[in-house]
Design an enzyme around this catalytic site. Structure first.
Site, PDB file in Angstrom:
ATOM      1  N   ARG A  86      31.467  29.566 -41.282  1.00  0.00           N
ATOM      2  CA  ARG A  86      32.690  29.149 -41.972  1.00  0.00           C
ATOM      3  C   ARG A  86      32.885  27.648 -41.775  1.00  0.00           C
ATOM      4  NH1 ARG A  86      38.260  29.117 -40.123  1.00  0.00           N
ATOM      5  NH2 ARG A  86      39.749  29.922 -41.646  1.00  0.00           N
ATOM      6  N   CYS A 140      48.623  18.776 -37.146  1.00  0.00           N
ATOM      7  CA  CYS A 140      48.257  18.720 -35.729  1.00  0.00           C
ATOM      8  C   CYS A 140      47.307  17.552 -35.474  1.00  0.00           C
ATOM      9  CB  CYS A 140      47.601  20.023 -35.299  1.00  0.00           C
ATOM     10  SG  CYS A 140      47.138  20.040 -33.546  1.00  0.00           S
ATOM     11  N   VAL A 195      31.020  29.257 -36.423  1.00  0.00           N
ATOM     12  CA  VAL A 195      30.354  30.547 -36.604  1.00  0.00           C
ATOM     13  C   VAL A 195      31.076  31.579 -35.752  1.00  0.00           C
ATOM     14  CG1 VAL A 195      28.068  29.577 -37.078  1.00  0.00           C
ATOM     15  CG2 VAL A 195      28.713  30.104 -34.714  1.00  0.00           C
ATOM     16  N   HIS A 196      31.031  32.818 -36.186  1.00  0.00           N
ATOM     17  CA  HIS A 196      31.373  33.938 -35.324  1.00  0.00           C
ATOM     18  C   HIS A 196      30.050  34.435 -34.759  1.00  0.00           C
ATOM     19  CE1 HIS A 196      35.652  35.350 -36.660  1.00  0.00           C
ATOM     20  NE2 HIS A 196      35.636  34.156 -36.121  1.00  0.00           N
ATOM     21  N   ARG A 255      40.018  34.362   4.968  1.00  0.00           N
ATOM     22  CA  ARG A 255      40.151  33.119   5.709  1.00  0.00           C
ATOM     23  C   ARG A 255      41.360  33.315   6.616  1.00  0.00           C
ATOM     24  NH1 ARG A 255      37.590  28.334   3.638  1.00  0.00           N
ATOM     25  NH2 ARG A 255      35.437  29.016   3.271  1.00  0.00           N
ATOM     26  N   CYS A 265      29.188  30.916   2.152  1.00  0.00           N
ATOM     27  CA  CYS A 265      28.511  29.619   2.199  1.00  0.00           C
ATOM     28  C   CYS A 265      27.775  29.463   3.527  1.00  0.00           C
ATOM     29  CB  CYS A 265      29.521  28.486   2.033  1.00  0.00           C
ATOM     30  SG  CYS A 265      28.749  26.842   2.033  1.00  0.00           S
ATOM     31  N   SER A 281      40.721  21.817  13.268  1.00  0.00           N
ATOM     32  CA  SER A 281      41.009  20.502  12.694  1.00  0.00           C
ATOM     33  C   SER A 281      42.399  20.006  13.052  1.00  0.00           C
ATOM     34  CB  SER A 281      40.873  20.552  11.174  1.00  0.00           C
ATOM     35  OG  SER A 281      41.853  21.406  10.610  1.00  0.00           O
ATOM     36  N   GLY A 338      39.408  13.514   3.483  1.00  0.00           N
ATOM     37  CA  GLY A 338      40.636  12.890   3.010  1.00  0.00           C
ATOM     38  C   GLY A 338      41.828  13.807   3.197  1.00  0.00           C
ATOM     39  N   TYR A 358      43.682  15.269   1.187  1.00  0.00           N
ATOM     40  CA  TYR A 358      43.783  16.413   0.284  1.00  0.00           C
ATOM     41  C   TYR A 358      42.503  17.239   0.259  1.00  0.00           C
ATOM     42  CZ  TYR A 358      47.865  13.780  -1.055  1.00  0.00           C
ATOM     43  OH  TYR A 358      49.060  13.089  -1.016  1.00  0.00           O
ATOM     44  N   GLU A 396      38.173  18.043   1.114  1.00  0.00           N
ATOM     45  CA  GLU A 396      36.828  17.493   0.929  1.00  0.00           C
ATOM     46  C   GLU A 396      36.743  16.671  -0.355  1.00  0.00           C
ATOM     47  OE1 GLU A 396      32.378  19.271   1.855  1.00  0.00           O
ATOM     48  OE2 GLU A 396      33.998  20.608   1.251  1.00  0.00           O
TER      49      GLU A 396
END
Length: 746
Positions: free
Chosen positions: A151, A298, A310-311, A619, A661, A672, A700, A702, A704
């Site tokens: 389309r 818009c 496309v669908h 955690r 991890c 910490s 930092g 906020y 890693e």
């Protein structure tokens, strides 16, 4: 007496000729909205609203335009009204074709951001559909026969008429008549029938519904932008005899011209559209701006206004956690089966070009073809690579495909890439654990996020199945020199005689102290590949144990699913609520089925916290203001022991506690403090030396990968494997004490 006739009498009386466009302006019954200040407040105060409207509707903009109107009487308040009531709406809507220039300082910022305009310099080339006799696009069904239909559409605005908020009923009908007349004059393959929505027969309505041609008035975003005023007056649908050429009148734009057909023959669809719009341009003058291209309701459609789509059947690709980001990389915008703000049905998605501004029509359709082709090829790869995978396990791209993406990562900093050698790829390509986890699953987060350091595993069995890949990586990350390493047994120490106490009795340096561990429950897969059913079952097991805690640890469990708004706000205020905004965890599969099966527990004094099914199964966190590490550590260990009575944690004599991890293996402990070291941190080299010597990690404020402009850093132990819990906490304590000593001396 109508507004127009009354005005004409006045005109005749004073013998002044006024252009009909001015009459439209003066007689418009406009969409009534709240003041611009009130709408700005609603948008600004809604934390669900992340729109570009919110970003650029500044106090200065409000002050500048609050009393300004376009020549058709439109206001900026009308443009942003939909964002005040639909927090998910990204963009404002133009009240009329003059709004983009009248409110230029606002719209230019929005347009430049949305269309990714370099340097904010908005410009658009002349219209160019290319030589329609020499197009060279291949049929998109060449790539796996996945395309259901193709389309291509574009929008057009007829000069001299406003959009929904500034059109009267009379001018809407006038506009409809003007457009429908032009359509009736089409001939050849475009010859067809116009169906006005007003007075439509039931027979025609049913036929249009069955053909999926009938547009409706059920989009809240368009409704609150004024798109459905006077519904259904002045609206209609034109269809040619072959039903492959369609025009919507006064839906969102004045006209939406659509060419479509089954299959993937993009050339035929595009050529039909281009010929038609050139024919309509002979009888209708379309609004065009040298900077913005063709003007639309818009801002997303400015420029070519062309959307080629496309669908396509892409169930596996669409199930990937970063599906939208993959599409964006290829310049494609995905939507649900029935358009914007809808869901997919049967894995079928609408895939279209994203760029419309700053390129020609030919450029846009060429980009769409290239992008869709790449996505279809990836779907074919996914289907082949995931044959025979257990039900519920996340599909994953071929290992060789992801390895290629991973080449963008630093071989020195990215452990995931460093140990993914050709020999490892050859050995493990296609190999799965009992429950379906692959090496491809593990490296996926690094392939799409080259700054990521470590892979993420799908279950405990990964550590034995892929041992030749993971063991060298683990030894390198944790600084373990013996490849035949074995983690010591859990040792928390005598909690009444700990070798550390308050690390900062003066309170001058340490803001707060926090110790956390990760825990996996035995016999459950990790959140990255876990099924929705097992996720819910695991949540029930863990939350049941947490609700049974007593004494200092007694508290409340808050499931993320159907969370009460008052609870959500309180958890945000307390900084306890974890979110689904980390691309590294997302691309590992960690946010699948979000927010199902996840929750937060905290005790009554808010010093003991448990995250359920974030990255790890649990955690477990102990924390408080100040530097009393002993109190924080003791609370944590007692909490772990209490929870452990209700379930068995996944543990290995070799790796210690098993986590998603590899960086968290062993003790899985991260002790910490938030430490104020403005002088030391101003000497990055010296800070790095101290961290290396005492095996510490500095992050930092906020988290890693963030900076700390005020010199406050999160300082934690780096080692988790090859030492006991007591040693890990003590190591952090000694390093922090040294940092405080150095800071005092600077």
């Amino acid at each position: 007496m109508t507004c127009t006739s009354a005005f004409i009498k006045v005109v005749r009386f004073i013998q002044v000729v006024i252009d009909t466009r001015e009459i439209r302006s003066l007689c418009t019954i406009r969409m009534q909205v709240e003041s611009l200040q009130n709408l700005q407040a609603k948008i600004r105060n809604d934390e669900r609203n992340h729109s570009l409207t919110k970003k650029y509707l500044t106090d200065d903009i409000v002050k500048k335009y609050q009393a300004t109107k376009t020549s058709l009487g439109g206001t900026l308040a009308q443009c942003v009204n939909t964002n005040a009531y639909n927090p998910g709406a990204l963009l404002p809507r133009s009240c009329d074709l003059n709004a983009y220039e009248t409110f230029r300082d606002f719209f230019d910022a929005v347009i430049a951001d949305y269309h990714k305009v370099p340097d904010g310099k908005i410009q658009h080339p002349k219209s160019n559909f290319g030589d329609l006799k020499s197009l060279s696009f291949t049929d998109l069904n060449t790539y796996g026969n996945l395309v259901v239909s193709t389309r291509v559409r574009l929008g057009r605005t007829v000069e001299g008429f406003g959009f929904g908020p500034t059109l009267t009923k009379e001018t809407r009908i006038e506009l409809e008549n003007k457009i429908s007349t032009a359509l009736h004059n089409l001939s050849g393959e475009y010859e067809g029938t116009y169906y006005p929505l007003t007075g439509m027969s039931e027979e025609d309505r049913i036929k249009l519904v069955n053909d999926h041609f009938l547009f409706r008035n059920d989009d809240n975003v368009l409704r609150d932008a004024g798109g459905y005023i006077d519904w259904p007056t002045g609206r209609g649908i034109f269809i040619n005899k072959q039903k492959n050429f369609l025009v919507w009148i006064n839906e969102e734009d004045h006209i939406r011209v659509i060419s479509m057909q089954k299959g993937g023959d993009l050339i035929a669809v595009y050529k039909r559209l281009a010929d038609a719009i050139q024919e309509l341009s002979k009888s209708l003058k379309f609004a065009f701006n040298d900077r913005l291209g063709f003007i639309t309701f818009c801002p997303s459609n400015l420029g070519t206004t062309l959307r080629a789509s496309v669908h396509a059947k892409i169930p596996m690709l669409a199930s990937l956690p970063n599906f939208k980001e993959i599409c964006e990389k290829h310049g494609i915008q995905p939507r649900g089966t029935h358009g914007e703000h809808t869901e997919s049905v049967g894995g079928i998605y609408d895939l279209s070009n994203k760029r419309r501004l700053g390129l020609t029509e030919l450029d846009a359709v060429t980009e769409m073809h290239s992008g869709v082709r790449a996505l279809l090829e990836l779907e074919v790869m996914l289907q082949e690579y995931n044959k025979g995978a257990p039900e519920g396990v996340m599909p994953v791209e071929p290992l060789t495909y992801l390895a290629k993406l991973l080449e963008g990562a630093s071989i020195e900093k990215c452990y995931t890439r460093k140990y993914l050698t050709p020999e490892i790829i050859k050995k493990y390509d296609g190999k799965r654990t009992t429950h379906g986890a692959t090496l491809a699953h593990m490296i996926r987060n690094g392939a799409y996020n080259n700054r990521s350091i470590c892979p993420r595993t799908g279950e405990a069995e990964c550590y034995s199945t892929f041992i030749d890949y993971l063991d060298p990586l683990i030894c390198d990350y944790h600084g373990v020199k013996d490849s035949a390493f074995k983690h010591p047994a859990p040792t928390f120490g005598d909690l009444s005689k700990l070798p550390f106490g308050d690390l900062d009795p003066t309170g001058k340096f340490i803001v707060s102290t926090r110790v956390r561990v990760g825990r996996s429950v035995e016999d459950f897969l990790f959140p990255t590949i876990m099924s929705k059913t097992d996720r819910i079952k695991l949540e029930q097991v863990i939350s049941g144990a947490l609700k049974g805690l007593t004494g200092e640890h007694a508290g409340t469990y808050y499931p993320l699913t159907d969370m009460k708004e008052e609870d959500r706000k309180q958890l945000v205020e307390d900084h306890f609520l974890f979110k689904n905004d980390d691309p590294v965890l997302r691309d590992a599969g960690g946010y699948r089925d979000w927010p199902v099966g996840r929750g937060i527990f905290h005790n009554n004094s808010k010093t003991f916290l448990v995250w359920v099914c974030e990255e790890d199964h649990m955690r477990i966190i102990s924390m408080q203001q100040g530097g009393n590490l002993a109190a924080v550590y003791k609370r944590l260990i007692e909490g772990i022991n209490a929870i452990g009575k209700s379930m068995k944690f996944a543990h290995s004599d070799k790796y210690g506690y098993i986590t998603c991890c590899p960086s968290n293996l062993g003790t899985s402990m991260r002790a910490s403090v938030l430490l104020k070291i403005p002088k030391l941190s101003s000497q990055p080299k010296k800070l790095d030396e101290i961290c290396a010597k005492y095996m510490l990690q500095a992050r930092g404020l906020y988290g890693e990968h963030t900076e700390s402009p005020d010199g406050t850093y999160d300082i934690s132990n780096k080692r988790r494997l090859g030492l006991t819990e007591l040693q890990a906490a003590h190591e952090m304590a000694e390093g922090v004490a040294k940092m405080i000593e150095i800071e005092k001396g600077l």
